[in-house]
Design a protein around this motif. Structure first.
Motif, PDB file in Angstrom:
ATOM      1  N   TYR A  21       0.813  -1.218   0.000  1.00 17.54           N
ATOM      2  CA  TYR A  21       0.000   0.000   0.000  1.00 17.54           C
ATOM      3  C   TYR A  21       0.843   1.263   0.000  1.00 17.54           C
ATOM      4  N   VAL A  22       2.003   1.250   0.650  1.00 16.78           N
ATOM      5  CA  VAL A  22       2.881   2.420   0.621  1.00 16.78           C
ATOM      6  C   VAL A  22       3.276   2.737  -0.814  1.00 16.78           C
ATOM      7  N   GLU A  23       3.612   1.708  -1.569  1.00 15.22           N
ATOM      8  CA  GLU A  23       3.982   1.903  -2.972  1.00 15.22           C
ATOM      9  C   GLU A  23       2.832   2.532  -3.760  1.00 15.22           C
ATOM     10  N   TYR A  24       1.611   2.086  -3.478  1.00 17.98           N
ATOM     11  CA  TYR A  24       0.442   2.637  -4.162  1.00 17.98           C
ATOM     12  C   TYR A  24       0.171   4.076  -3.723  1.00 17.98           C
ATOM     13  N   LEU A  25       0.266   4.336  -2.425  1.00 13.31           N
ATOM     14  CA  LEU A  25      -0.056   5.653  -1.890  1.00 13.31           C
ATOM     15  C   LEU A  25       0.940   6.725  -2.330  1.00 13.31           C
ATOM     16  N   GLU A  26       2.147   6.326  -2.646  1.00 12.72           N
ATOM     17  CA  GLU A  26       3.160   7.284  -3.096  1.00 12.72           C
ATOM     18  C   GLU A  26       2.765   7.988  -4.393  1.00 12.72           C
ATOM     19  N   ARG A  27       1.780   7.456  -5.091  1.00 15.55           N
ATOM     20  CA  ARG A  27       1.285   8.116  -6.298  1.00 15.55           C
ATOM     21  C   ARG A  27       0.554   9.421  -5.974  1.00 15.55           C
ATOM     22  N   PHE A  28       0.030   9.509  -4.757  1.00 10.99           N
ATOM     23  CA  PHE A  28      -0.892  10.595  -4.432  1.00 10.99           C
ATOM     24  C   PHE A  28      -0.377  11.583  -3.388  1.00 10.99           C
ATOM     25  N   PHE A  29       0.768  11.270  -2.743  1.00 10.60           N
ATOM     26  CA  PHE A  29       1.223  12.107  -1.635  1.00 10.60           C
ATOM     27  C   PHE A  29       2.668  12.536  -1.813  1.00 10.60           C
ATOM     28  N   ARG A  30       2.970  13.695  -1.289  1.00  9.87           N
ATOM     29  CA  ARG A  30       4.327  14.242  -1.343  1.00  9.87           C
ATOM     30  C   ARG A  30       5.306  13.324  -0.631  1.00  9.87           C
ATOM     31  N   ASN A  31       4.913  12.907   0.584  1.00  9.72           N
ATOM     32  CA  ASN A  31       5.696  11.940   1.353  1.00  9.72           C
ATOM     33  C   ASN A  31       4.746  10.934   1.979  1.00  9.72           C
ATOM     34  N   VAL A  32       5.123   9.661   1.942  1.00 12.53           N
ATOM     35  CA  VAL A  32       4.366   8.616   2.617  1.00 12.53           C
ATOM     36  C   VAL A  32       5.266   7.994   3.672  1.00 12.53           C
ATOM     37  N   TYR A  33       4.907   8.195   4.941  1.00 11.69           N
ATOM     38  CA  TYR A  33       5.644   7.608   6.055  1.00 11.69           C
ATOM     39  C   TYR A  33       4.936   6.325   6.488  1.00 11.69           C
ATOM     40  N   GLU A  34       5.672   5.434   7.101  1.00 11.53           N
ATOM     41  CA  GLU A  34       5.074   4.171   7.523  1.00 11.53           C
ATOM     42  C   GLU A  34       5.513   3.810   8.934  1.00 11.53           C
ATOM     43  N   ALA A  35       4.668   3.048   9.598  1.00 18.43           N
ATOM     44  CA  ALA A  35       4.967   2.582  10.952  1.00 18.43           C
ATOM     45  C   ALA A  35       4.300   1.234  11.151  1.00 18.43           C
ATOM     46  N   ALA A  36       4.940   0.388  11.983  1.00 16.92           N
ATOM     47  CA  ALA A  36       4.446  -0.968  12.212  1.00 16.92           C
ATOM     48  C   ALA A  36       3.611  -1.087  13.478  1.00 16.92           C
ATOM     49  N   ASN A  37       3.657  -0.061  14.336  1.00 18.40           N
ATOM     50  CA  ASN A  37       2.902  -0.124  15.585  1.00 18.40           C
ATOM     51  C   ASN A  37       2.608   1.299  16.062  1.00 18.40           C
ATOM     52  N   ALA A  38       1.838   1.388  17.132  1.00 18.26           N
ATOM     53  CA  ALA A  38       1.406   2.698  17.618  1.00 18.26           C
ATOM     54  C   ALA A  38       2.568   3.537  18.139  1.00 18.26           C
ATOM     55  N   LYS A  39       3.531   2.900  18.788  1.00 20.20           N
ATOM     56  CA  LYS A  39       4.682   3.635  19.322  1.00 20.20           C
ATOM     57  C   LYS A  39       5.468   4.293  18.196  1.00 20.20           C
TER      58      LYS A  39
END
Length: 227
Positions: A21-39
């Motif tokens: 999904y990060v790869e897909y979302l990069e089409r629409f946003f200046r920067n796409v950050y990701e995280a694996a948990n709430a912390k």
């Protein structure tokens, strides 16, 4: 879909799903950050201040609901999309403080995801929302309008009496440019000690306590707050 002017944080613990999904979302946003948990997500949120959050409800350390509840304690403006299972829908409907732009039932199609992020971007571009009590700034700074205190994260920052009065004035109308005369009248109306450089000195000192660019000088007009 609008041009790439917003940043997004995607929170999902399954690495393969997240990468897809990060790869897909990069089409629409200046920067796409990701995280694996709430912390991790909270750290990214504090440092990067994304405009939109996409959060899976099931995270390993705390739920996506708990994560958004933490965010909403001092941020009512960032848009949030929750990814959930059918069994979670009623729980989300009861959690009105989350102020979700959309919830999407998994598995989420690209068409539904694209529609949800388009809605979030439309809300951001069409409406300026300022919390009644807390105004979010850059670099994890916030202004508490009710208590008239400056926060960095959860830490209250020291302000002089005049610094607090100036911020209270500027935050009273975020879209307004306050003239020098307006500010002088509000801050020194009952004093004879105001000098030509007092306001400049006050603003110079206050700028050191705020994120860069927070107090904008409109040449020949006055000053305004930038969030």
């Amino acid at each position: 879909m609008s041009e790439k002017i917003y940043d997004l944080l995607y929170v999902e613990d399954e690495i393969d799903v997240r990468g897809h999904y990060v790869e897909y979302l990069e089409r629409f946003f200046r920067n796409v950050y990701e995280a694996a948990n709430a912390k991790e997500a909270l750290e990214v949120y504090k440092n990067k201040k994304p405009a939109i959050l996409i959060v899976d409800i099931n995270l390993p350390d705390k739920s996506g609901i708990e994560f958004l509840q933490e965010i909403r304690k001092y941020d009512q403006t960032t848009k949030a999309i929750m990814l959930t299972a059918n069994s979670d829908v009623q729980t989300l409907l009861n959690a009105t403080e989350l102020k979700l732009t959309k919830y999407l039932v998994k598995p989420v199609s690209r068409a539904d995801l694209k529609e949800a992020i388009a809605l979030a971007q439309e809300e951001l571009s069409n409406y300026t929302v300022v919390a009644n009590k807390i105004v979010k700034m850059k670099d994890s700074f916030c202004w508490d309008k009710k208590k008239q205190v400056l926060l960095h994260g959860n830490e209250q920052q020291h302000l002089t009496k005049k610094e607090r009065e100036l911020l209270t004035l500027l935050f009273s109308d975020i879209n307004r440019i306050f003239s020098v005369d307006d500010i002088v009248y509000e801050l020194w109306y009952d004093s004879n000690i105001y000098g030509d450089n007092a306001l400049k000195t006050l603003i110079k000192g206050l700028r050191k306590k705020l994120p860069e660019g927070s107090i904008k000088n409109i040449f020949g007009v006055g000053y305004k707050i930038e969030i």
